[in-house]
Design an enzyme around this catalytic site. Structure first.
Site, PDB file in Angstrom:
ATOM      1  N   GLU A 171      31.160  44.492  47.985  1.00 37.71           N
ATOM      2  CA  GLU A 171      31.162  45.662  47.104  1.00 37.71           C
ATOM      3  C   GLU A 171      29.997  46.606  47.368  1.00 37.71           C
ATOM      4  O   GLU A 171      30.110  47.813  47.121  1.00 37.71           O
ATOM      5  CB  GLU A 171      31.167  45.215  45.637  1.00 37.71           C
ATOM      6  CG  GLU A 171      32.459  44.574  45.180  1.00 37.71           C
ATOM      7  CD  GLU A 171      32.531  43.069  45.407  1.00 37.71           C
ATOM      8  OE1 GLU A 171      33.499  42.435  44.942  1.00 37.71           O
ATOM      9  OE2 GLU A 171      31.593  42.528  46.058  1.00 37.71           O
ATOM     10  N   PHE A 176      34.991  34.716  31.577  1.00 39.04           N
ATOM     11  CA  PHE A 176      34.881  34.552  33.031  1.00 39.04           C
ATOM     12  C   PHE A 176      34.720  35.912  33.705  1.00 39.04           C
ATOM     13  O   PHE A 176      35.467  36.843  33.445  1.00 39.04           O
ATOM     14  CB  PHE A 176      36.135  33.843  33.552  1.00 39.04           C
ATOM     15  CG  PHE A 176      36.151  33.677  35.045  1.00 39.04           C
ATOM     16  CD1 PHE A 176      35.230  32.858  35.687  1.00 39.04           C
ATOM     17  CD2 PHE A 176      37.086  34.357  35.815  1.00 39.04           C
ATOM     18  CE1 PHE A 176      35.242  32.714  37.057  1.00 39.04           C
ATOM     19  CE2 PHE A 176      37.109  34.205  37.202  1.00 39.04           C
ATOM     20  CZ  PHE A 176      36.181  33.387  37.825  1.00 39.04           C
ATOM     21  N   GLN A 177      33.712  36.022  34.563  1.00 36.85           N
ATOM     22  CA  GLN A 177      33.380  37.235  35.314  1.00 36.85           C
ATOM     23  C   GLN A 177      33.093  38.425  34.391  1.00 36.85           C
ATOM     24  O   GLN A 177      33.466  39.558  34.671  1.00 36.85           O
ATOM     25  CB  GLN A 177      34.482  37.578  36.317  1.00 36.85           C
ATOM     26  CG  GLN A 177      34.534  36.583  37.483  1.00 36.85           C
ATOM     27  CD  GLN A 177      35.400  37.043  38.624  1.00 36.85           C
ATOM     28  OE1 GLN A 177      36.361  37.776  38.447  1.00 36.85           O
ATOM     29  NE2 GLN A 177      35.064  36.586  39.835  1.00 36.85           N
TER      30      GLN A 177
END
Length: 572
Positions: A50, A112-113
């Protein structure tokens, strides 16, 4: 037309005229990626990290003047992009970052994340949004592009929870063309009285200097800057970010200024009685010690961002407004005043500048049996005839490129100035090459910097990007080593880059061509061969003298007149 939130994101990009989106998929953005899959108007470029997505969008924006766009998932996807976002922020680059977020009902539950992307990025964006209602999505994206590209440009992040992109929830789509933000109204013109006062000071100056920065390029005002220099006959210097706004091969350009600027530029800054700063922000690498900066000068400062005025250096005549508009007004007033670019009062000033120029501060040993990095950059210029789009990473190689590759046009020199981001060069070059597929694009890097985002060689292979990597390999983190030599009694603490890969084999493992050059006599032929392969990425591992340092240099806490020249020059 009824669209889902994911389809709204893609249609908004189409309506903005976006050509490329640089991204990497993940759970929180899978609805958006499915919408991307179902159309072919916006092209998605799959990066391998990213950070690479943000740098590629950044490079595309710098080279084209358009807004770069990247798409990342939540959590680590967003945090990986932060370095690239901060890079764009420091250099005022227009960019829109679309980040996925966990579904609205679980925000704040450590799902999550999940990370607080808005909170994390707040210090390094121009603005950011969290969209929690699909009905606000189109308007928010429009606002993001408007804010990113107007006034002083910068990155804007739009955080999009997954449930707002649900393909089963569709609403009527309308993309607003006009945006009005009550709290955001960038200046469109400079104050006429301030501009008149500035022109009067310029006409009265005996030792004037025009000092320009990246703002000239960002506002596409290079042609107006050229008219100003021709109308006044003033010497002109530039920051690292402003190189190419005025042709560097022209006599009135006296070189880059600042920490590694030329002797003539820095001495002229120290002795000037009228400094005309245009689209520059007086950062520490330019000013040296603030108390010693331009001690004799009346300072004029033109900038679209009012927060930049007198932020670091107190100025006498502030002008808040777009560079292009202010220069047009200045030129009109100068013409009305009958400004003479050859007036006698400038003769002595130019004579003094020419004496400083005769020092030849950029001289280096041309008889060495080792490849000097300066020679490598000069050879690159000769082989490419100055026509490159050149990106760089950060360090000695960056400074050598700035000093020895004279850019005569804007948007050809693409580098990380404010943040100084190692790893920027390769993915930025990808963005430039995609924008200009027929152009010659190269990245000059070092063996430490290139490893930061080396995985993007796979992206280059996937999309057939024929850029050239010119790696100046001295076995060290060169600028760190230089500072350790000067200020730490040559204690080279962890600046030696050990256990390097075979870069030729590494490039070939990614499907590219690798070449290694160790002798000065082989360099020109190798570069000609590399640029002759117009459809292939070529990685040139150029082994350079590890002891070479960047000169001139202004040490921390010193003024422009206290430069260190190379040992040979100082002995002379």
């Amino acid at each position: 037309m009824e669209l889902s939130g994911a389809e709204i994101v893609v249609q908004a990009l189409i309506d903005e005229g976006v050509e490329y989106v640089f991204g990497y998929p993940g759970g929180a953005v899978l609805h958006i990626y499915d919408a991307v899959f179902k159309q072919d108007r916006v092209k998605h470029i799959l990066v391998r990290h990213e950070q690479g997505a943000a740098h590629a969008a950044d490079g595309y924006a710098r080279a084209t003047g358009k807004c770069g766009v990247c798409l990342v998932t939540s959590g680590p996807g967003a945090t990986n992009a932060v370095t690239g976002i901060a890079t764009a922020y420091m250099d005022s680059i227009p960019m829109v970052i679309l980040s996925g977020q966990v579904p609205t009902p679980v925000i704040g539950s450590d799902a999550f994340q999940e990370v607080d992307t808005v909170g994390i990025t707040r210090p390094c964006v121009k603005h950011n949004f969290l969209v929690q209602d699909v009905r606000k999505l189109a308007e928010t994206i429009r606002k993001a592009f408007y804010i990113a590209t107007s006034g002083r440009p910068g990155p804007v992040l739009v955080d999009i929870p997954k449930d707002t992109t649900d393909p089963n929830v569709k609403i009527p789509y309308a993309y607003p063309r006009e945006i009005s933000l009550r709290s955001y109204r960038p200046a469109s013109k400079g104050h006429p009285g301030q501009i008149k006062q500035a022109v009067a000071a310029m006409l009265a100056a005996q030792r004037p200097v025009i000092y320009t920065g990246g703002g000239v390029i960002l506002d596409d005002a290079s042609h107006l800057l050229g008219e100003l220099v021709r109308a006044t006959g003033f010497p002109i210097t530039s920051t690292l970010m402003g190189l190419g706004a005025y042709p560097m091969t022209e006599r009135r350009f006296i070189g880059m200024l600042g920490m590694h600027g030329t002797y003539e530029a820095n001495m002229a800054m120290h002795e000037t009685d009228c400094l005309i700063a245009i689209g520059a922000r007086f950062d520490d690498r330019v000013t040296g010690k603030i108390e010693l900066f331009c001690p004799h000068a009346e300072i004029i400062h033109v900038d679209v961002d009012p927060s930049s005025i007198s932020k670091n250096v107190r100025v006498d005549i502030p002008i808040v407004g777009p560079v292009a508009s202010v220069l047009e007004d200045m030129l009109r007033l100068l013409k009305e005043a009958g400004c003479d670019p050859n007036r006698e009062t400038l003769t002595d000033w130019w004579a003094q500048i020419e004496q400083w120029r005769d020092i030849k501060c950029l001289s280096y040993d041309r008889g060495s049996d080792k490849i000097k990095p300066q020679f490598a950059v000069e050879t690159l210029y000769q082989v490419t005839k100055g026509e490159l789009y050149l990106t760089s990473d950060v360090g000695q190689h960056q400074m050598f490129a700035a000093q020895f590759y004279p850019f005569d046009r804007p948007r050809r020199w693409i580098n990380s100035g404010g943040l100084g981001t190692m790893g920027f060069g390769l993915p930025a070059a990808m963005g430039v090459q995609l924008a200009f597929p027929e152009a010659q694009v190269a990245c000059v890097s070092g063996e430490a910097s290139i490893l930061m985002c080396i995985q993007e060689l796979a992206t280059c292979r996937q999309y057939g990007l024929p850029l050239k990597v010119i790696m100046l390999n001295n076995g060290y983190m060169g600028m760190v080593r230089q500072w350790q030599e000067f200020f730490y009694e040559s204690r080279y603490s962890h600046s030696y880059v050990d256990a390097l890969p075979d870069f030729v084999q590494l490039a070939e493992s990614f499907g590219h061509i690798g070449m290694r050059v160790e002798r000065p006599g082989d360099l020109e032929g190798a570069m000609e061969a590399a640029f002759g392969m117009q459809d292939r990425l070529v990685f040139l591992d150029v082994v350079v003298d590890p002891t070479e340092n960047v000169y001139p240099m202004i040490a921390a806490g010193k003024g422009h007149h206290e430069m260190h020249l190379s040992p040979e020059r100082e002995l002379a």
